[in-house]
Design an enzyme around this catalytic site. Structure first.
Site, PDB file in Angstrom:
ATOM      1  N   HIS A  26      65.628  16.759 -21.089  1.00 39.95           N
ATOM      2  CA  HIS A  26      65.360  18.181 -21.418  1.00 39.95           C
ATOM      3  C   HIS A  26      64.121  18.368 -22.299  1.00 39.95           C
ATOM      4  CE1 HIS A  26      69.007  19.480 -19.447  1.00 39.95           C
ATOM      5  NE2 HIS A  26      69.644  18.490 -20.045  1.00 39.95           N
TER       6      HIS A  26
ATOM      7  N   ASN B 296      74.287  24.304 -18.642  1.00 40.18           N
ATOM      8  CA  ASN B 296      73.426  23.873 -17.544  1.00 40.18           C
ATOM      9  C   ASN B 296      73.442  24.899 -16.420  1.00 40.18           C
ATOM     10  OD1 ASN B 296      72.223  21.376 -18.258  1.00 40.18           O
ATOM     11  ND2 ASN B 296      74.122  20.282 -17.848  1.00 40.18           N
TER      12      ASN B 296
END
Ligand code: NDP
Length: 462
Positions: free
Chosen positions: A26, A99
């Site tokens: 990420h 997510n």
């Protein structure tokens, strides 16, 4: 020029040090400030003050990321989008670390590094490697449900404004009475889910590598504020005990027909950060950062993330990362037993006692709001049993929701099954042939016709 030219020395020395470790996953992200507003009353389910009272508004910070690619990579690359939100409440920060897919790949947290390595760079070639990607997935088929979502067109969103976000994990809401409700959170984009084709995504990776970053920035600058509606699915502990799916298994959804979405509130992103590094790069989110009224379930992946995220932040930003502007709560924090350390900001509690129990300064502790399940022993035993049962063993039951996704979701959308097979085939064809059979077998268990169509497209190159 001499060493006494301190401006030069300081400038060069600082430049050498302006990078901090990037997130191992990420790393590539966009973000913005915003506001969360309660639109529906769920005070019977949670005592969290920011969720109580229709019209209650809280300041937020969102960070939406790609999982695999390093910082600066092309924003249209196929991937799961990380979707993190910090809500600054009067009771402290509430972090949601969600997510863009409703399920995750694994359910045993020790596989997390393996999963991510298989999506990243080969240790010898330093290139993304389709062979290790499929080698990992075909030998860990509990990953298939999540994989199917990424390999559908949802893996290539039009922009971050057009993605949904899901908690994936089961959480607990805790009411003032102490009653617990298991929930899954869903943030649904009010812009509508929109995607681009694999071919268009590939083109944009070259033509407009910062596309998603600029899209969010420009929309907010133009006053076109993106918003998301927060829903929950809610389940009582008694329902959990007899439910078909292990609620601590995040490779499974709770079908809507069993647990409908209940609206809660609305998130609007309405202000760009004045400085990306200070606000978005230095932001740290963790599923362990919860206010009273929201608590973690026993899901082992969630429990492991509660360790891993703050640990990553300490490595990346230093032990006092919670004092940085993006992470600092708006509520007053008095934590004199955590002090000193690299990068201490502020007065460091002056001369206050740095040990517990003092006659010099009285400190009262709030009860820990950790959502102990009332009804007690029996449910706790059930929880323990469910977690102990947890295994990587994959059974036919694991393919049921994959089949539902293939037949009932993709199957009902014109052309989406063909698009899906094309996306998988294009990716698999770039892998060593030795891993193909395992992948065909895996998809055949979802649907025999899917396995056959995939084999044909890959082997015949159609
Ligand atoms: P439903 O028919 O009630 O729900 C299917 C959901 O799939 C939709 O509501 C939508 O959720 C999502 N969806 C629609 N099109 C796509 C697409 N092209 N790619 C990915 N997701 C899409 O069925 P069930 O709840 O019984 O679930 C059936 C399957 O749907 C599951 O096995 C799962 O794979 C998938 N799904 C289920 C979700 C859930 O929480 N129950 C959430 C998302 C997907 P949304 O509006 O959230 O995008």
């Amino acid at each position: 020029m001499l060493l006494q030219d301190t401006q030069l020395i300081e400038t060069l020395a600082h430049f050498n040090r302006e990078r901090i470790p990037e997130r191992v996953v990420h790393a590539n992200a966009v973000g913005a400030w915003g506001e969360f507003e309660v639109t529906h009353d769920i005070s019977h389910l949670t005592c969290a003050s920011f969720l109580n009272g229709i019209g209650t508004k809280s300041k937020t910070l969102a960070r939406i990321s790609q999982t695999g690619i390093e910082r600066g990579g092309p924003s249209n690359l196929r991937d799961v989008r990380g979707w993190s939100l910090k809500v600054y409440t009067e009771e402290g920060n509430q972090d949601f670390v969600f997510n863009s897919t409703p399920v995750f790949f694994i359910r045993d947290p020790i596989k997390f590094p393996s999963l991510n390595r298989s999506h990243k760079r080969h240790p010898a070639t330093n290139c993304a490697d389709h062979t290790m990607f499929w080698d990992f997935h075909s030998h860990n088929p509990e990953t298939l449900h999540g994989l199917m979502h990424v390999l559908s067109d949802r893996g290539t969103p039009k922009s971050v404004r057009h993605v949904n976000a899901y908690s994936q994990h089961t959480y607990k809401l805790v009411a003032a009475s102490g009653d617990v409700t298991y929930v899954k959170f869903h943030f649904k984009t009010d812009q509508g889910v929109q995607t681009v084709s694999a071919a268009e995504a590939a083109r944009l990776c070259g033509a407009d590598p910062d596309g998603h970053t600029r899209d969010l920035y420009e929309a907010i600058e133009a006053g076109d504020f993106p918003s998301w509606t927060l829903y929950i699915q809610a389940m009582t502990p008694a329902q959990a005990e007899t439910y078909r799916w292990n609620i601590f298994d995040l490779t499974k959804v709770w079908p809507h027909a069993d647990f409908p979405l209940l609206p809660v509130g609305k998130l609007t992103l309405n202000r760009n950060p004045a400085n990306y590094f200070a606000t978005i790069e230095q932001a740290a989110f963790s599923p362990s950062t919860n206010v009273p009224g929201i608590a973690a379930s026993a899901d082992p992946v969630l429990q492991a993330r509660m360790f891993a995220y703050p640990d990553a932040a300490r490595y990346r930003l230093g032990v006092n990362y919670q004092q940085l502007p993006a992470n600092r709560p708006v509520s007053r924090v008095y934590a004199p037993y955590q002090r000193d350390g690299m990068g201490t900001i502020g007065d460091n509690y002056g001369g206050d006692p740095n040990y517990v129990r003092s006659a010099l300064r009285e400190v009262r502790f709030l009860p820990k709001a950790e959502g102990v399940v009332v009804g007690g022993g029996k449910h706790e035993e059930w929880v323990r049993g469910k977690v102990e049962d947890y295994s990587s063993e994959v059974t036919d039951e694991d393919y049921v929701q994959c089949t539902a996704f293939w037949r009932d979701v993709l199957g009902r959308q014109e052309g989406q099954q063909e698009v899906f097979v094309g996306n998988v085939a294009a990716h698999l064809r770039a892998a060593d042939e030795r891993v193909w059979e395992g992948v065909f077998d895996m998809f055949s268990k979802v649907d025999v016709e899917l396995g056959r169509a995939l084999r044909e497209m890959v082997t015949k190159g159609e």
